[in-house]
Each structure stands twice: as C-alpha cells, then as structure tokens.
Design an enzyme around this catalytic site. Sequence first.
Site, PDB file in Angstrom:
ATOM      1  N   GLU A   1      58.833  40.649  48.841  1.00 62.99           N
ATOM      2  CA  GLU A   1      58.635  39.292  48.313  1.00 62.99           C
ATOM      3  C   GLU A   1      58.552  38.306  49.467  1.00 62.99           C
ATOM      4  O   GLU A   1      59.372  38.357  50.389  1.00 62.99           O
ATOM      5  CB  GLU A   1      59.798  38.858  47.397  1.00 62.99           C
TER       6      GLU A   1
ATOM      7  N   GLU B   1      67.816  43.380  44.898  1.00 62.99           N
ATOM      8  CA  GLU B   1      68.829  42.559  45.574  1.00 62.99           C
ATOM      9  C   GLU B   1      70.225  42.848  45.019  1.00 62.99           C
ATOM     10  O   GLU B   1      71.013  41.939  44.757  1.00 62.99           O
ATOM     11  CB  GLU B   1      68.475  41.075  45.471  1.00 62.99           C
TER      12      GLU B   1
END
Length: 501
Positions: free
Chosen positions: A263, A116
Amino acid sequence: MAALLLLFLFLFASSALSQDSLIGVNIGTEVTNMPSPTQVVALLKSQNINRVRLYDADRSMLLAFAHTGVQVIISVPNDQLLGISQSNATAANWVTRNVAAYYPATNITTIAVGSEVLTSLTNAASVLVSALKYIQAALVTANLDRQIKVSTPHSSTIILDSFPPSQAFFNKTWDPVIVPLLKFLQSTGSPLLLNVYPYFDYVQSNGVIPLDYALFQPLQANKEAVDANTLLHYTNVFDAIVDAAYFAMSYLNFTNIPIVVTESGWPSKGGPSEHDATVENANTYNSNLIQHVINKTGTPKHPGTAVTTYIYELYNEDTRPGPVSEKNWGLFYTNGTPVYTLRLAGAGAILANDTTNQTFCIAKEKVDRKMLQAALDWACGPGKVDCSALMQGESCYEPDDVVAHSTYAFNAYYQKMGKASGSCDFKGVATVTTTDPSRGTCVFPGSAKSNQTLGNNTSALAPSANSTTSGCIPKYYHHPHASFGDLTLLSLLLIIALVFL
C-alpha cells in the site's frame, strides 16, 4: 518475414507487460455503489493494470479475473485469522475454497494472511506465524507452493528509528513474532509486505519533513537527506522507509528477503484540519511514485532493484469510517471517472487515466428488460446503427443477452451522434461512462482500440447519417425466437452485399 514480425511484437509486448506489472492497485469495497466485478476488470484493462490486491477472496471477483492474466493477491481477513491459525484442516479448507477452486484460470500469486496484525490486531500477533505456516502447508498439499507465495502486510510503524535508515530496527516488542516470521519468509522465498505512507510521516512530523521530500519532488543536492553512516543520499521519504526495512532485516541477519510495498498513496481531499490532503498533492505523489517504480530506480541501498508497489487505491471508499481523508485515496470514482489525471509522460500506458475525453454509452443493468429490448430495436432500426457485430458468430454476439447487446447498440448510436447531449438516454435505460466496454475482439465504437483494429475504416462503426438503410434488423439482436432459416437467409444476404460492395 511475417514470423520475424510476430516474434518482435511478442517480445515487445512481453517487455511492456514486464515493465508495467511493477505497479498494482488495491481494490477496497467500502463503496456505496461498488461497480460489478466485470466493470472493475474492464477499468483495470483500460488502464493496463496487471496487478491487484484484494482484501478478501471474493468469489465473483476471482471469477471475473479468470483468463485475464492479471496477477492477484488475495487475503485472509483479520477476522478469519484465529480459525486458520488453530487448525490445519481449516487452512486446507480455506485454500481449497479460495485458491484451488480458481487457480490457474485466475492468476493468484500471493496470499496475504491478515493485514497490519502487529499494529491493529495485537491480540492475534502470537498466532500470526502459525496461520502462515498452515496456509503454506495447505499449498504444499495442493502442489501450489511454488506458484503462490504466503506473507502478511505490515505497517511501516513496526520499524523504529527509521532515519537514518542504517540505524533502523524492528520494534523489539515484536521480536518473538518478527524473527520466526522472517525465517518463514526466507525459507519459502516470500517477500516482506510493507505498507508505506509518506503522507502520514509528513503529517506527524509537524513540519520536520519538507512536503517536497514526501512528494518525490526534486531537491537541491544540499537539501537531500544523508545517512551519516552509509553516506547514502535520500531524495524522498518512500525510499528512506523501504531502506529502513532492509536495514532492520539486516540487523536480525536476514539479507535476502525482497520487499513488496502493498500500500502507498496520498489522499486527494481532507477535512478542515487536513490541509495537505489535496488533489494536487495526491496527483504529484502518485505520479512521481509510479514513475519512480517503473523506471526501476530502486533505493539508495539497492539501486536498480525495482520495488513492486500497489497504489492505495482504485476507488474512493466513501463509506469508510474516520476523517474525510480516509474516504478519498482513490484514483477513480465508481463510475470510472478519474479523480485526477496522473502526469505520467514517458511512463508507458499504465494508468494513463485521462479518460475525460473518452466516454461511452452503456445499458443500465437494473432496468426493465422489455424497455431495454425496445430501445435496442429502435437503435438498430430507426436509429440507423450498424448492429451487424451482434449477429451470431460475430465479434460482439457473446454474451447473448439484452444488456450486452443494448450496450453495444446504444454506444454506437451515441458515438454516431457525436456524443451529443441527450443521445445516451433511451428513455432512462442508458447512462454515460468513461470505462471502455470493449472486451476481447469486440471493440466498441469510440474505443482507442478501434483505431488499432479498424484503421481508418470507420464505415464499420456506424452507417452514414444519410443512409436509407436501418443498419440492422431488430430481431437478430438478442431475440431467442429467431429461426435458423431467418439467420441463414440474413447471413446469405450479408455475404452477397459484401461481394458486390
């Protein structure tokens, strides 16, 4: 006929593995009592999990995954990103130490470079693609580029106007990074890695998104979300986010890059203001998500195209900072006990984590070895446990150490005693676990595998309670000074006994 049967079994097993490998788990390590790598692998095997994502490239973990067939995503942590991006030599050294040293024994399939980065480490965004290219070049040099893909996980928040999905686009602030990144993924055949959290979308919507829509719960046709541009019907947030990513890539003229969800999950516990972080909601979301993926439902834009998905996460990470929910995303506690029992009827064996009735007795690792040896001798002697599987050359002889041998003997006694309270103590050197300690051909008493290997022959597990024999002689279970003559004589006696049985 035998050959045909073996072929059928092979094809059946291959099909099951192919189906189950669509689901993986993330393994975070911000845990007070993190299980050992071998315990982690044992839990994964007991749950038929064939894909994992690591947040680093930990040596002991990678060694534990060797020869298991588990597909492993390893990661370049964010704090190493800058160094990797500035030097081809640094990237090559990283690949040598963290990939080539373990592959192919450990089935590394993907390198996740950073995590991220665009939303959590914005100052490193400009070097992200350089880091990807340097790692890729190192794989090419090592002749591993065809076996191992390189990508980077993104938060789904980089996608703006995600509903309707057909109007979604990437945050234009990141176009100088996103466009070359997508070119890289397309040229290398690598997937876009995306973290998808309907929980956060639901919470942040302030009631606009219905809970059932976030949890994959059945909706009446008139309550489904419809994309007015495509007339595609969306029954859950997950599919809408994934399709938004597909459409955002299409907007930039990239149409053939697959998506892997690295995820996704739902917290099982929250603080006073986190009302929807509950066991029931976590169970509902993860159970429905797994069913959705394994059934190869796909998304409305790409029906029938399965989206490989990694559940966040294997264990509750109790030391993570932040609200209560941040510590409670796990499927299991660190002792192997499930946080909740997934409802997966018809989904096959994967994550069949109802282990509450399947308990085992194991030796503690950090205890006095003399106490362990004494307890082992008692179990195989006065305890009347059949320890023949621990003899040299037998299925449970390796590893030849007192912890492994004690675990087998303690568990055999525990199972023989009907798992009675106090039967797994051995003066404090043993403990109960729900993780099956069986390994390879060494099948422990009480294991579900014992029914497959032994059928109804329970005599191999433990002697009768009325037996007058000890079941074993202490000195041939982890006793380095037992002589060859002793072992040969004992083996001969066993052979004679078997002949006359």
